[in-house]
Structures are given as structure tokens and as C-alpha cells.
Design an enzyme around this catalytic site. Structure first.
Site, short mmCIF file in Angstrom:
data_model
loop_
_atom_site.label_atom_id
_atom_site.label_comp_id
_atom_site.label_asym_id
_atom_site.label_seq_id
_atom_site.Cartn_x
_atom_site.Cartn_y
_atom_site.Cartn_z
N THR A 1 -11.31 -21.99 -110.30
CA THR A 1 -10.63 -22.43 -109.08
C THR A 1 -11.21 -21.82 -107.81
O THR A 1 -10.98 -22.33 -106.72
CB THR A 1 -9.13 -22.07 -109.14
OG1 THR A 1 -9.01 -20.65 -109.29
CG2 THR A 1 -8.44 -22.77 -110.29
N ASP A 2 -11.98 -20.73 -107.95
CA ASP A 2 -12.42 -20.01 -106.75
C ASP A 2 -13.26 -20.86 -105.80
O ASP A 2 -13.14 -20.75 -104.59
CB ASP A 2 -13.21 -18.75 -107.14
CG ASP A 2 -12.32 -17.68 -107.74
OD1 ASP A 2 -11.09 -17.79 -107.60
OD2 ASP A 2 -12.86 -16.72 -108.34
N SER B 1 -16.67 -19.61 -111.59
CA SER B 1 -17.11 -20.60 -110.60
C SER B 1 -17.88 -19.97 -109.45
O SER B 1 -18.53 -20.69 -108.68
CB SER B 1 -15.93 -21.42 -110.08
OG SER B 1 -15.09 -20.66 -109.26
N THR C 1 -11.47 -19.85 -115.34
CA THR C 1 -10.32 -19.23 -116.01
C THR C 1 -9.72 -20.11 -117.10
O THR C 1 -9.29 -19.61 -118.15
CB THR C 1 -9.25 -18.88 -114.95
OG1 THR C 1 -9.78 -17.85 -114.13
CG2 THR C 1 -7.95 -18.42 -115.57
N1 ASP Z 1 -12.62 -16.41 -111.05
C1 ASP Z 1 -12.23 -17.63 -111.71
C2 ASP Z 1 -13.29 -18.68 -111.46
O1 ASP Z 1 -13.29 -19.26 -110.40
C3 ASP Z 1 -10.91 -18.04 -111.20
C4 ASP Z 1 -10.38 -19.30 -111.79
O2 ASP Z 1 -10.98 -19.98 -112.59
O3 ASP Z 1 -9.26 -19.64 -111.43
O4 ASP Z 1 -14.07 -18.92 -112.34
#
Ligand code: ASP
Length: 329
Positions: free
Chosen positions: A89-90, A57, A11
């Protein structure tokens, strides 16, 4: 001296998909990310930016993380004071923990990301990147292993969890709290976890071929998904209820699996430890350990899965797996 930044997507690096469809996609480069951060240039350490991947991710693999650890090690050997990794973050809690199990250096390896993408009001990526860079450059952050910095908190990778799907305060270490904070320009370290010996280096090909399953116990679970698992997987992590319990009907199935492959018992609760000898019913923690399950201690199911897969890929035998779980759990 410099800080090396490895950009993997997520993200924090997302921009409007434009003609490619609705929503945002990871399309910003590391240079785009750093250009958006006021104050980064005044840090006193230049940033050496490396674009590695631009993916959500969910698409990262263990192999990507192994390659990242190698590249980060080379950067430290070449004189970097610390390393920052930006990713989604995932899966950040898993990749940071995997890196922590292998990271041998005193130099900080700091993971960060963002919850609000750069097209949104109050995007948190720039502040998170600045804070992570401060941590990477901080003498106080040396010898703490792999760190996760978001929302001005500094977490140890061994304890951190993503706990909220959208909040910018999603990263929490439920059992201990953050081990540090970024306050104005200063990195304040509040607790120094004892460093553990890094695991021996893992052969990426063997790791790629090693399969570990995760089964979460649920109300009225009949264990239907467990049949034949020892033929397809090399290990299993069970996320049990509370202190490490499963429905009684699952206990013999798990015992039979534990006779064939290592099966690690953890809790699906989100914090705390599985117990060893408090409850005695069929399906309780004592019963499951009698049947051969290994106690995962305070490791959450996701971290236990990372650790078990690395150990199995390294060819570690069952007593050594139990001993390593005791050290890390
Ligand atoms: N779906 C995103 C990822 O993990 C969420 C994020 O980056 O916070 O790439």
C-alpha cells in the site's frame, strides 16, 4: 471469461520470516492469496493468477508498472473481464495513478493490498481481494479507468491517497470521496469521473533515464537542496505551503530553475488546489508563476511527479506540459 490477478507482493502477501530473521516478508504466492479468500470461488469468474514480484512496494519502479500495464492489456485483449493487482500500500497511490495515465481499456484495472498482514488478527487482505475481484468483474465498474479498492471503498486512482500509516481505512480521496462501494455482493458506483485520453505509450528506457525531483517547502527552508538541480534532473515538483507558497528566499532560486527545466507548483496540504492569482507576495503562487513555474492545480505532489516524469520521457515540450497539467490538475 476470467479475471486476471497480478501479484506483486506487499503486506497482503507477507508471511513470517522464520529463520530469515524477525518480522514478515513478502513470500505468499498469488495462489496462497486466493486460497485464503472465502467466496472467491463463487464469483462466477475464474481467476487467472500470475506471480510477478514478491517485494515491499518501496522497491517497485516505473518500469515495473509499465510492464504491468502491458501484461494487463494483453490479458484484456485475450478476454479477461477485468484485472486485479495486489501490491504494497505504501506506493500504491503512485503506481495506480501511473497505470491510470496509460490505461486505455474499458475493463477495470483494480489495485488492492492490505494494512494487516496475514499473520495478524483481522487481516484485511482476503476481504480486500474479494472486493477488488468483485469490482474487476462488475459491468458497472467498466470505463472508470484505474480503480483502488480497499475497505469496501472504490476510489478513482486519479484522486486516491494513503492517509494513515496503519489504519485499514487509510485510502481516502480527500477532494471527492470514494466513487463507489462494495455492498454485500454488489458493486455500487456513486459517481462516474470523466475518462481522460490516455497518454501516449512511453519508451521504458527513456523513462528510466528521466529524473524528476520533489522538493517540499518547510518553515525556514533555505533552499540548500535546490542548488545544481537543473544539472542532475529534468524536472522538479515543488510541494508548497497551502495554496502554493514558498519562503521568499526560494522564489528567485525556483525562478532560475524554471528557466532551465519545467518546475510544477503543487500544495503539500493533502487536499485542494494551488491557486493562480489571489496572493501577490514574493514566494506566492502569482509570483512563482510569473517566474515560470507551472500550476499543478489539484494534483498532489506525488501525482504531479508521476505525470511530469511521463511527459518529460515522452519528449513533450513546455506548453504541452502546461496544457496537460491543466487537463489533469
Ligand atoms: N510496507 C508495505 C508495502 O508497501 C506496506 C503494505 O503493503 O501495506 O509493501
Amino acid at each position: 471469461m476470467s479475471i486476471t490477478l497480478f501479484a506483486l507482493g506487499g503486506t497482503i502477501a507477507m508471511g513470517d520470516a522464520g529463520q530469515d530473521g524477525p518480522g514478515v516478508l513478502p513470500r505468499l504466492t498469488g495462489a496462497d492469496l486466493t486460497a485464503a479468500v472465502p467466496g472467491l470461488a463463487d464469483l462466477g469468474e475464474p481467476l487467472d493468477v500470475r506471480d510477478v514480484l514478491a517485494v515491499p512496494s518501496a522497491n517497485l519502479t516505473y518500469r515495473h508498472v509499465l510492464d504491468l500495464v502491458d501484461a494487463a492489456s494483453r490479458a484484456v485483449a485475450a478476454g479477461a473481464v477485468g484485472v486485479v493487482v495486489t501490491q504494497g500500500t505504501d506506493t500504491l497511490e503512485e503506481s495506480a495513478f501511473l497505470a491510470d495515465l496509460l490505461w486505455p481499456h474499458a475493463a477495470p484495472l483494480v489495485f488492492t493490498g492490505a494494512m494487516r498482514n496475514p499473520t495478524l488478527a483481522g487481516a484485511d487482505g482476503p476481504a480486500n481481494l474479494l472486493a477488488a475481484a468483485r469490482v474487476a468483474a462488475a459491468p458497472a465498474a467498466r470505463d472508470l479507468g484505474v480503480l483502488v479498492t480497499l475497505n469496501d471503498d472504490v476510489h478513482a486512482a486519479r484522486w486516491v491517497r494513503k492517509t494513515h500509516s496503519t489504519s485499514t481505512a487509510t485510502f481516502v480521496s480527500p477532494d471527492v470521496g470514494p466513487i463507489g462501494l462494495v455492498v454485500e455482493e454488489e458493486v455500487r458506483v456513486l459517481a462516474r469521473p470523466e475518462r481522460r485520453e490516455p497518454l501516449p505509450p512511453v519508451d521504458p528506457t527513456r523513462l528510466g533515464a528521466t529524473r524528476v525531483a520533489l522538493h517540499t517547502a518547510t518553515l525556514d527552508d533555505d533552499g540548500g537542496l535546490l542548488g545544481g538541480l537543473a544539472g542532475t534532473h529534468h524536472g522538479l515538483v515543488v510541494a508548497g505551503f497551502g495554496v502554493g507558497h514558498v519562503p521568499g528566499a526560494l522564489a528567485p532560486m525556483l525562478g532560475a530553475l524554471a528557466a532551465q527545466i519545467p518546475v510544477v507548483l503543487t500544495s503539500r496540504s493533502g487536499a485542494g488546489s494551488v491557486l493562480r492569482h489571489t496572493y501577490g507576495a514574493v514566494g506566492s503562487e502569482s509570483d512563482l508563476q510569473r517566474r515560470g513555474l507551472l500550476n499543478g492545480g489539484m494534483l498532489d505532489p506525488y501525482k504531479a511527479k508521476v505525470l511530469l516524469r511521463l511527459l518529460l520521457a515522452a519528449g513533450v515540450d513546455r506548453p504541452a506540459i502546461a496544457a496537460t497539467l491543466a487537463r489533469h490538475g
